[in-house]
Enzyme design. Structure first.
Site, mmCIF file in Angstrom:
data_model
loop_
_atom_site.group_PDB
_atom_site.id
_atom_site.type_symbol
_atom_site.label_atom_id
_atom_site.label_comp_id
_atom_site.label_asym_id
_atom_site.label_seq_id
_atom_site.Cartn_x
_atom_site.Cartn_y
_atom_site.Cartn_z
ATOM 1 N N PRO A 21 0.668 -5.028 2.813
ATOM 2 C CA PRO A 21 -0.131 -4.305 1.817
ATOM 3 C C PRO A 21 -1.610 -4.620 2.023
ATOM 4 C CG PRO A 21 1.677 -5.494 0.781
ATOM 5 C CD PRO A 21 1.605 -5.956 2.198
ATOM 6 N N HIS A 22 -2.432 -3.588 1.919
ATOM 7 C CA HIS A 22 -3.860 -3.793 2.149
ATOM 8 C C HIS A 22 -4.673 -2.722 1.441
ATOM 9 C CE1 HIS A 22 -2.501 -1.096 5.369
ATOM 10 N NE2 HIS A 22 -3.702 -0.557 5.295
ATOM 11 N N GLY A 23 -5.966 -2.957 1.402
ATOM 12 C CA GLY A 23 -6.881 -2.008 0.792
ATOM 13 C C GLY A 23 -8.301 -2.500 0.933
#
Length: 150
Positions: A63-65
């Site tokens: 998960p990333h952003g």
């Protein structure tokens, strides 16, 4: 910049019991940021997750952003004793999560961090070592070694 460069021992948790994708993302956001920033990090990861699952396969997700509230990149690692459904292309539920949120303007650095983790997550032996680590301290030590294996 590597994942191990931005990971701290406080942001690594082994064997936390969570039952959903949302609960995992929330836990990762809380590990990466102080309470006043956790919601923004959760929103950044959730927005990216809405575009398609960040599960890479073999029970591993990234998960990333990117978020304008950050001045520096943040990372967390979470291992679950019971995997959760995360929409992986291989159909496997996920028990290992490496999360990254970078400042909005960190485009090249963001991609470099993702590539670093994805390359290591593609190695079954690496994933086996992460699953075999007896506790969070050993898990962090294993992840810290990633910086030495360039």
């Amino acid at each position: 910049m590597r994942f191990s460069d931005i990971l701290t021992s406080d942001s690594v948790v082994a064997d936390q019991r969570l039952r959903s994708r949302g609960a995992v993302l929330e836990a990762l956001a809380q590990l990466m940021a102080p309470p006043d920033q956790a919601l923004a990090l959760l929103e950044a990861m959730s927005e990216r997750e809405g575009l398609g699952s960040t599960a890479l396969g073999q029970g591993f997700a990234l998960p990333h952003g990117r978020s304008s509230v950050l001045e520096r990149p943040r990372a967390a690692f979470l291992r679950l004793p019971q995997p959760v459904s995360f929409g992986a292309a291989d159909g496997r539920p996920v028990d290992l999560f490496a999360a990254i949120v970078t400042p909005s303007h960190f485009t090249a650095e963001h991609l470099s961090l993702l590539a670093d983790v994805a390359t290591r997550a593609a190695e079954p032996a690496t994933l086996a070592r992460l699953r075999a680590a007896p506790d969070a301290s050993a898990l962090y030590a294993e992840l810290a070694e990633w910086g030495q294996l360039a």
